[in-house]
Design a protein around this motif. Structure first.
Motif, PDB file in Angstrom:
ATOM      1  N   GLU A 146       3.566   0.818 -95.889  1.00  0.00           N
ATOM      2  CA  GLU A 146       4.645   1.404 -97.098  1.00  0.00           C
ATOM      3  C   GLU A 146       5.505   2.274 -96.431  1.00  0.00           C
ATOM      4  OE1 GLU A 146       5.675   1.759-100.977  1.00  0.00           O
ATOM      5  OE2 GLU A 146       4.486   0.410-100.433  1.00  0.00           O
ATOM      6  N   PRO A 147       6.777   2.148 -96.459  1.00  0.00           N
ATOM      7  CA  PRO A 147       7.394   3.004 -95.631  1.00  0.00           C
ATOM      8  C   PRO A 147       7.847   3.973 -96.129  1.00  0.00           C
ATOM      9  CG  PRO A 147       8.511   0.814 -96.518  1.00  0.00           C
ATOM     10  CD  PRO A 147       7.025   0.611 -96.755  1.00  0.00           C
ATOM     11  N   GLN A 148       7.780   5.103 -95.256  1.00  0.00           N
ATOM     12  CA  GLN A 148       7.544   5.928 -95.479  1.00  0.00           C
ATOM     13  C   GLN A 148       9.197   7.507 -95.028  1.00  0.00           C
ATOM     14  OE1 GLN A 148       4.528   8.530 -93.844  1.00  0.00           O
ATOM     15  NE2 GLN A 148       3.538   6.589 -93.036  1.00  0.00           N
ATOM     16  N   GLN A 149       9.823   7.924 -95.259  1.00  0.00           N
ATOM     17  CA  GLN A 149      11.303   8.611 -95.266  1.00  0.00           C
ATOM     18  C   GLN A 149      11.057   9.164 -94.256  1.00  0.00           C
ATOM     19  OE1 GLN A 149      13.640   9.360 -98.185  1.00  0.00           O
ATOM     20  NE2 GLN A 149      15.920   9.845 -96.435  1.00  0.00           N
ATOM     21  N   ILE A 150      11.481   9.987 -92.912  1.00  0.00           N
ATOM     22  CA  ILE A 150      10.907  11.243 -91.834  1.00  0.00           C
ATOM     23  C   ILE A 150      12.372  11.246 -91.672  1.00  0.00           C
ATOM     24  CG2 ILE A 150       9.988  10.852 -90.028  1.00  0.00           C
ATOM     25  CD1 ILE A 150       7.929  10.219 -91.511  1.00  0.00           C
ATOM     26  N   GLY A 151      12.299  12.916 -90.757  1.00  0.00           N
ATOM     27  CA  GLY A 151      13.331  13.024 -90.769  1.00  0.00           C
ATOM     28  C   GLY A 151      13.643  13.625 -89.290  1.00  0.00           C
ATOM     29  N   PHE A 152      14.261  13.665 -87.967  1.00  0.00           N
ATOM     30  CA  PHE A 152      13.795  13.915 -86.840  1.00  0.00           C
ATOM     31  C   PHE A 152      15.768  14.972 -86.373  1.00  0.00           C
ATOM     32  CE2 PHE A 152      15.518   9.778 -87.228  1.00  0.00           C
ATOM     33  CZ  PHE A 152      15.874   9.271 -86.721  1.00  0.00           C
ATOM     34  N   LYS A 153      15.507  15.452 -85.827  1.00  0.00           N
ATOM     35  CA  LYS A 153      17.055  15.908 -85.155  1.00  0.00           C
ATOM     36  C   LYS A 153      16.988  15.193 -83.367  1.00  0.00           C
ATOM     37  CE  LYS A 153      16.613  20.209 -87.101  1.00  0.00           C
ATOM     38  NZ  LYS A 153      17.206  21.596 -87.002  1.00  0.00           N
ATOM     39  N   VAL A 154      18.781  14.953 -83.272  1.00  0.00           N
ATOM     40  CA  VAL A 154      18.842  14.204 -82.253  1.00  0.00           C
ATOM     41  C   VAL A 154      19.809  15.300 -81.988  1.00  0.00           C
ATOM     42  CG1 VAL A 154      20.121  12.609 -81.280  1.00  0.00           C
ATOM     43  CG2 VAL A 154      18.485  11.952 -83.115  1.00  0.00           C
ATOM     44  N   HIS A 155      19.764  15.957 -80.599  1.00  0.00           N
ATOM     45  CA  HIS A 155      21.182  16.156 -79.828  1.00  0.00           C
ATOM     46  C   HIS A 155      21.590  15.360 -79.541  1.00  0.00           C
ATOM     47  CE1 HIS A 155      21.962  19.522 -77.578  1.00  0.00           C
ATOM     48  NE2 HIS A 155      22.653  19.031 -76.723  1.00  0.00           N
ATOM     49  N   GLN A 156      23.018  15.607 -79.655  1.00  0.00           N
ATOM     50  CA  GLN A 156      24.434  14.733 -78.920  1.00  0.00           C
ATOM     51  C   GLN A 156      25.502  15.829 -78.691  1.00  0.00           C
ATOM     52  OE1 GLN A 156      25.632  13.241 -83.031  1.00  0.00           O
ATOM     53  NE2 GLN A 156      26.884  14.767 -83.415  1.00  0.00           N
ATOM     54  N   SER A 216      25.856  19.580 -80.850  1.00  0.00           N
ATOM     55  CA  SER A 216      25.017  19.844 -81.843  1.00  0.00           C
ATOM     56  C   SER A 216      23.505  18.673 -82.268  1.00  0.00           C
ATOM     57  CB  SER A 216      25.982  19.387 -83.678  1.00  0.00           C
ATOM     58  OG  SER A 216      26.287  17.946 -83.399  1.00  0.00           O
ATOM     59  N   ASP A 217      22.797  19.290 -82.928  1.00  0.00           N
ATOM     60  CA  ASP A 217      21.184  18.952 -83.628  1.00  0.00           C
ATOM     61  C   ASP A 217      21.552  18.372 -84.680  1.00  0.00           C
ATOM     62  OD1 ASP A 217      20.679  19.290 -80.611  1.00  0.00           O
ATOM     63  OD2 ASP A 217      19.786  21.359 -81.320  1.00  0.00           O
ATOM     64  N   PRO A 218      22.017  17.043 -84.999  1.00  0.00           N
ATOM     65  CA  PRO A 218      22.145  16.437 -86.484  1.00  0.00           C
ATOM     66  C   PRO A 218      20.880  15.892 -87.220  1.00  0.00           C
ATOM     67  CG  PRO A 218      23.182  15.522 -85.140  1.00  0.00           C
ATOM     68  CD  PRO A 218      22.688  15.977 -83.993  1.00  0.00           C
ATOM     69  N   LYS A 219      20.241  16.623 -87.952  1.00  0.00           N
ATOM     70  CA  LYS A 219      19.350  16.145 -89.014  1.00  0.00           C
ATOM     71  C   LYS A 219      19.395  14.480 -89.347  1.00  0.00           C
ATOM     72  CE  LYS A 219      15.736  16.244 -92.002  1.00  0.00           C
ATOM     73  NZ  LYS A 219      15.603  17.121 -93.203  1.00  0.00           N
ATOM     74  N   MET A 220      18.593  13.133 -88.786  1.00  0.00           N
ATOM     75  CA  MET A 220      19.141  11.656 -89.053  1.00  0.00           C
ATOM     76  C   MET A 220      17.677  11.476 -89.810  1.00  0.00           C
ATOM     77  SD  MET A 220      21.558  10.867 -87.123  1.00  0.00           S
ATOM     78  CE  MET A 220      21.741   9.369 -87.124  1.00  0.00           C
ATOM     79  N   GLU A 221      17.600  10.330 -90.691  1.00  0.00           N
ATOM     80  CA  GLU A 221      16.644   9.876 -91.197  1.00  0.00           C
ATOM     81  C   GLU A 221      15.990   8.611 -90.806  1.00  0.00           C
ATOM     82  OE1 GLU A 221      17.148  10.956 -95.403  1.00  0.00           O
ATOM     83  OE2 GLU A 221      16.854  13.124 -95.506  1.00  0.00           O
ATOM     84  N   ALA A 222      15.474   8.216 -91.012  1.00  0.00           N
ATOM     85  CA  ALA A 222      13.913   6.468 -91.058  1.00  0.00           C
ATOM     86  C   ALA A 222      12.801   6.728 -91.614  1.00  0.00           C
ATOM     87  CB  ALA A 222      15.041   6.357 -89.290  1.00  0.00           C
TER      88      ALA A 222
END
Length: 177
Positions: free
Chosen positions: A73-83, A90-96
């Motif tokens: 079952e797909p789960q929405q997971i948040g993570f940060k990426v350094h850019q 910055s370290d914006p919060k992304m989701e997948a």
């Protein structure tokens, strides 16, 4: 021309075009000013253009979730990426949406609708067991295939599984559909 005019022009002294002191001073000061202005402007141009000239780093993978926690079952997971954008870091919060496919492999989809860029949701009242876009009613299958309204399937993150952890890389076109 008459014979006399020819003799007069032949005996005239050659006129020299010499530079006056005023012209010499103007050219010298103008050249020196241009040289000094270049010395001031060139470092500023280099400063402004420097981020463009730097070699781009290859997008890295980010540790997101333990592999054992990933379900079908797909789960929405948040993570940060350094850019890095020029001088701004910055370290914006992304989701997948992360899930296991029928083949048992982990995959991750972007939650951004391909119709107009709204954020999609999974399996709501409007669309059970489908991704649904609340903006214009776009629908996607579990694998991200576009079913209604949207012109393309959802983008997919590059996925790497190492030492029991799922790592997400850059987005790419969906390879599952």
């Amino acid at each position: 021309m008459s014979h006399n005019d020819q003799q007069d022009s032949a005996h005239k002294p050659v006129e020299r075009k010499e530079m006056s002191r005023r012209q010499f001073l103007s050219y010298t000061l103008g050249g020196a000013t241009a040289f000094m202005a270049g010395g001031v402007v060139l470092p500023m141009i280099r400063f402004a253009v420097d981020p463009i000239l730097e070699k781009k780093e290859e997008a890295g993978f980010v540790k997101v979730i333990e592999e054992s926690k990933v379900t079908k079952e797909p789960q929405q997971i948040g993570f940060k990426v350094h850019q890095v954008d020029g001088w701004y870091e910055s370290d914006p919060k992304m989701e997948a949406y992360i899930a296991k496919g029928d083949d048992g492999k982990v995959f991750a989809l972007s939650p951004v609708c391909k119709h107009l860029g709204c954020t999609i949701g999974w399996s709501g009242e409007e669309a059970p067991n489908l991704y649904h876009c609340p903006c214009h009613g776009a629908r996607y299958s579990k694998d991200g295939k576009n079913l209604k309204v949207a012109p393309k399937p959802l983008d997919e993150y590059q996925v790497k599984v190492e030492n029991g952890w799922v790592y997400l890389g850059p987005l790419e076109a969906n390879t599952r559909v």
